[in-house]
Write an enzyme that holds these catalytic residues in place. Structure first.
Site, PDB file in Angstrom:
ATOM      1  N   SER A 154       0.854  -1.187   0.000  1.00  0.00           N
ATOM      2  CA  SER A 154       0.000   0.000   0.000  1.00  0.00           C
ATOM      3  C   SER A 154       0.891   1.239   0.000  1.00  0.00           C
ATOM      4  O   SER A 154       2.077   1.167   0.363  1.00  0.00           O
ATOM      5  CB  SER A 154      -0.880   0.000   1.258  1.00  0.00           C
ATOM      6  OG  SER A 154      -1.532   1.242   1.447  1.00  0.00           O
ATOM      7  N   TYR A 209      -3.799  -0.948  10.062  1.00  0.00           N
ATOM      8  CA  TYR A 209      -3.618  -1.087   8.616  1.00  0.00           C
ATOM      9  C   TYR A 209      -2.225  -0.590   8.216  1.00  0.00           C
ATOM     10  O   TYR A 209      -1.504  -1.255   7.458  1.00  0.00           O
ATOM     11  CB  TYR A 209      -4.699  -0.311   7.871  1.00  0.00           C
ATOM     12  CG  TYR A 209      -4.659  -0.491   6.365  1.00  0.00           C
ATOM     13  CD1 TYR A 209      -5.309  -1.569   5.770  1.00  0.00           C
ATOM     14  CD2 TYR A 209      -3.982   0.406   5.549  1.00  0.00           C
ATOM     15  CE1 TYR A 209      -5.279  -1.744   4.393  1.00  0.00           C
ATOM     16  CE2 TYR A 209      -3.943   0.236   4.180  1.00  0.00           C
ATOM     17  CZ  TYR A 209      -4.595  -0.839   3.600  1.00  0.00           C
ATOM     18  OH  TYR A 209      -4.552  -1.008   2.238  1.00  0.00           O
TER      19      TYR A 209
END
Length: 241
Positions: free
Chosen positions: A133, A146
């Protein structure tokens, strides 16, 4: 020989029921791979697109794939399945921390481990593509688990590449930018947020799920044989800005 062909290969794509995972599965099929679409919910739509097969895997149990690679030959693993929980850090719960870390990091490692054990036992070359990410490099806001998990994905990608590169297993990752999926629909529908995001992207557009799919095909193909431990940013130039 086409160095970008996946003909004769079998690819397992996790979280393949929709969005980026579905696009990766479809791109793999277009490149000639037989695709196993894995998800905790139905992947019937993806199977219809790819002509492959479906496998139910729920990575709420990080060891869900422990036996998946026994008795079958899978050449490519794409660790795409992931979840996110949002809350201010002062309010973030242990439950939300553990749930995200289990799916996004622990499951990625142990699925890769099970895959590599089978590949090494066959003495076969293999490819792993992890989905990282932008938050493998940035902090984000209100997504502590996350962010931690995606930093971890970048780290274990490099670790596993160090251990397995000389044994015929390529381990790399893709860091998607802002992609047009269901998860970003609210951002795209907000005129102010949409503008602020687009203003920072040098390419001047949101990414498409196919942009990630084609990058995954590249990293899984013979063309990427000497690429190990890379985290490929597919972000329209976001991180370069």
């Amino acid at each position: 020989m086409n160095p970008f062909s996946l003909s004769g290969q079998t690819a397992l794509v996790t979280g393949a029921n929709t969005g980026i995972g579905q696009a990766i599965a479809a791109a793999m099929a277009r490149a000639g791979a037989h695709v196993i679409a894995a998800g905790r919910s139905s992947c019937a739509e993806t199977v219809a697109l790819t002509g492959g097969e479906e496998l139910t895997l729920d990575f709420a149990d990080p060891m869900a794939a422990r036996d998946v690679f026994s008795g079958r030959t899978i050449d490519i693993l794409v660790n795409n399945a992931g979840i996110i929980r949002r809350a201010d850090s002062v309010e973030f719960t242990e439950e939300d921390w553990d749930a995200v870390m289990d799916v996004n990091l622990k499951a990625v490692f142990f699925t890769a481990q099970a895959f590599a054990k089978a590949a090494l036992a066959r003495g076969a070359d293999a490819k792993i593509v992890n989905i990282a990410s932008l938050l493998s490099f940035q902090g984000g806001i209100r997504v502590p688990s996350y962010t931690a998990s995606k930093h971890g994905v970048a780290g274990i990608t490099k670790l596993l590449a160090n251990e397995w590169a000389a044994k015929g297993i390529n381990v790399n990752a893709i860091a998607p930018g802002y992609i047009e999926t269901n998860n970003t629909e609210a951002l795209r529908a907000d005129p102010d947020r949409n503008k602020s995001i687009l203003d920072r992207i040098p390419a001047g557009r949101w990414g498409r799920a196919d942009d990630i799919g084609e990058a995954a095909v590249f990293l899984s193909s013979p063309a990427a044989a000497y690429i190990h431990g890379a985290v490929l940013n597919v972000d329209g130039g976001w991180l370069a800005r």
